[in-house]
Design an enzyme around this catalytic site. Structure first.
Site, PDB file in Angstrom:
ATOM      1  N   TYR A   1       0.782  -1.234   0.000  1.00 40.27           N
ATOM      2  CA  TYR A   1       0.000   0.000   0.000  1.00 40.27           C
ATOM      3  C   TYR A   1       0.808   1.276   0.000  1.00 40.27           C
ATOM      4  O   TYR A   1       0.248   2.355  -0.233  1.00 40.27           O
ATOM      5  CB  TYR A   1      -0.986  -0.034   1.172  1.00 40.27           C
ATOM      6  CG  TYR A   1      -2.021  -1.121   0.983  1.00 40.27           C
ATOM      7  CD1 TYR A   1      -3.084  -0.935   0.110  1.00 40.27           C
ATOM      8  CD2 TYR A   1      -1.905  -2.341   1.635  1.00 40.27           C
ATOM      9  CE1 TYR A   1      -4.021  -1.938  -0.103  1.00 40.27           C
ATOM     10  CE2 TYR A   1      -2.834  -3.351   1.430  1.00 40.27           C
ATOM     11  CZ  TYR A   1      -3.886  -3.146   0.559  1.00 40.27           C
ATOM     12  OH  TYR A   1      -4.804  -4.143   0.348  1.00 40.27           O
TER      13      TYR A   1
ATOM     14  N   PHE B   1     -11.127  -4.048  10.232  1.00 36.09           N
ATOM     15  CA  PHE B   1     -12.289  -3.765   9.361  1.00 36.09           C
ATOM     16  C   PHE B   1     -11.954  -4.115   7.929  1.00 36.09           C
ATOM     17  O   PHE B   1     -10.802  -4.379   7.602  1.00 36.09           O
ATOM     18  CB  PHE B   1     -12.715  -2.298   9.475  1.00 36.09           C
ATOM     19  CG  PHE B   1     -11.653  -1.287   9.192  1.00 36.09           C
ATOM     20  CD1 PHE B   1     -11.427  -0.832   7.906  1.00 36.09           C
ATOM     21  CD2 PHE B   1     -10.847  -0.776  10.219  1.00 36.09           C
ATOM     22  CE1 PHE B   1     -10.442   0.111   7.638  1.00 36.09           C
ATOM     23  CE2 PHE B   1      -9.862   0.163   9.967  1.00 36.09           C
ATOM     24  CZ  PHE B   1      -9.669   0.599   8.680  1.00 36.09           C
TER      25      PHE B   1
END
Length: 418
Positions: A129, A418
């Site tokens: 990322y 999440f």
């Protein structure tokens, strides 16, 4: 024959395509690619057509991406709008074709247009990322406590100051948990919001996992009756060869709005009959737990690593959203290869507030937007990043100024996946 990259359609999915999309998610995470009717019904509650993306090759979903609205707490307690990213997969047969880049670019552009200050995610793999401008902004650790060595009074039966610990039901937690969580997140940078869906899912009202087991819920009530803490835990059933109980209590969640509540809940967990080990679950790396024990060596770190990753989408608003413990100014050259928020900015900060404005002055520190994300929540040192060669110090001493401005006295923490 391998299809050309341009033949793979990357787009928002329709609700009718949700079952196929969910199967692709499970395939990407190496889970059994079956979706029950109960799970599908629960997932439909959170379906947003524009924020569920899929890559389709000949009608088959081969990559997935989802985002949703979130709030993350900045240093000082401001709740900022975040684009939370989840369910990111690329099927093994379709790697290295730019599918994630296409989905990420689409989502971050939409988040920027909406006015979100940051994007957030939990990275399963570290190297992926940074190339999209994300940086690890919090880290976490799990401790395992050897209870007999901890030195706590084994006869302890609860607080003696008028406060108390009660076991409650899942229904009770769904009522009292959100307000307690709001108090905790207001005081803890890095904590993210929890929706009603989150509370129902994590208390068993929505049972997506067939292996779900009901945990225990313990709340700490102050002398005035106010709920100031919550511990959610499960206990295994293990006995030694000499018929001695050797149970482990594993904490799923522990929230404390006061230090008294935090101390009492850990003492409670370490005083449960038959429990000889306590696993803390995901905690801040500077958590109070080890030093709460008379023998701090009874707690050892059994896992540690980066956790919440952040992508700054608006440098000005992000730096103005947080507070600063010191006073000073710094000119930052922020490099953003995606062109979403790069530029040169002057940060003027003090305990009374901060301003961040574009400037043509000479830069004092030059850094990638991902490294700015590392600094935003106060968990990283500009001087350390200079030593690593990640940040360029254009003026001698600027990194130390950055340390004084950006570091926080307590480290940020995100307890949630999440």
């Amino acid at each position: 024959m391998t299809r050309a990259h341009s033949d793979i359609d990357v787009r928002p999915i329709t609700e009718a395509e949700l079952p196929e999309w969910l199967r692709a998610v499970k395939t990407g995470f190496l889970q059994a690619p079956t979706v029950s009717d109960k799970e599908l019904e629960a997932r439909r509650e959170r379906f947003e057509e524009s924020r569920h993306l899929g890559a389709f090759d000949g009608g088959r979903c081969v990559a997935t991406f989802r985002s949703f609205a979130q709030e993350v707490t900045a240093v000082g307690g401001t709740l900022v709008a975040a684009d939370a990213i989840s369910s990111v997969t690329v099927t093994a047969t379709h790697r290295r074709r730019g599918l994630l880049t296409r989905m990420m670019s689409h989502d971050l552009a939409a988040a920027k247009e909406r006015g979100d200050l940051v994007a957030t995610l939990i990275a399963a793999e570290y190297p992926i990322y940074a190339r999209y401008g994300f940086g690890p902004a919090t880290s976490g650790a799990e401790w395992t406590v050897d209870v007999p060595r901890a030195g706590l009074d084994p006869r302890w039966s609860g607080p003696d100051d008028g406060s108390r610990i009660d076991l409650v039901s899942a229904e009770d937690v769904r009522k009292l948990g959100p307000e307690l969580h709001d108090r905790v997140r207001a005081a803890t940078p890095g904590v993210v919001s929890r929706s009603d869906w989150w509370w129902r899912h994590n208390t068993g009202a929505l049972r997506l996992d067939p292996k779900w087991t009901e945990p225990f819920y313990a709340v700490y009530r102050a002398a005035n009756g106010e709920v100031e803490g919550l511990a959610v835990y499960e206990v295994d059933d293990k006995w030694g060869d000499a018929m001695q109980p050797q149970d482990t209590a594993t904490v799923r969640d522990l929230l404390a709005a006061t230090q008294a509540a935090e101390r009492a809940l850990w003492h409670y967990l370490c005083s449960i009959d038959w429990v000889t080990r306590v696993k803390s679950g995901q905690r801040a790396p500077d958590d109070l737990l080890p030093l709460l024990l008379p023998d701090a060596r009874a707690a050892r770190i059994t896992s540690a690593g980066d956790w919440l990753w952040v992508r700054i989408l608006d440098v000005v608003r992000a730096l103005e959203s947080r507070t600063y413990e010191g006073a000073g100014s710094l000119v930052l050259e922020v490099v953003d290869r995606a062109g979403l928020t790069g530029g040169r900015y002057r940060l003027e900060a003090s305990a009374q507030g901060a301003s961040c404005t574009p400037t043509t002055e000479s830069a004092e520190l030059t850094l990638d937007v991902g490294d700015l994300a590392r600094l935003w929540l106060g968990d990283e040192s500009p001087a350390r990043l200079v030593a690593l060669g990640r940040v360029q110090e254009e003026r001698a001493g600027a990194a130390l100024v950055g340390d004084a401005l950006l570091r926080t006295s307590r480290r940020p923490w995100c307890p949630d996946m999440f």
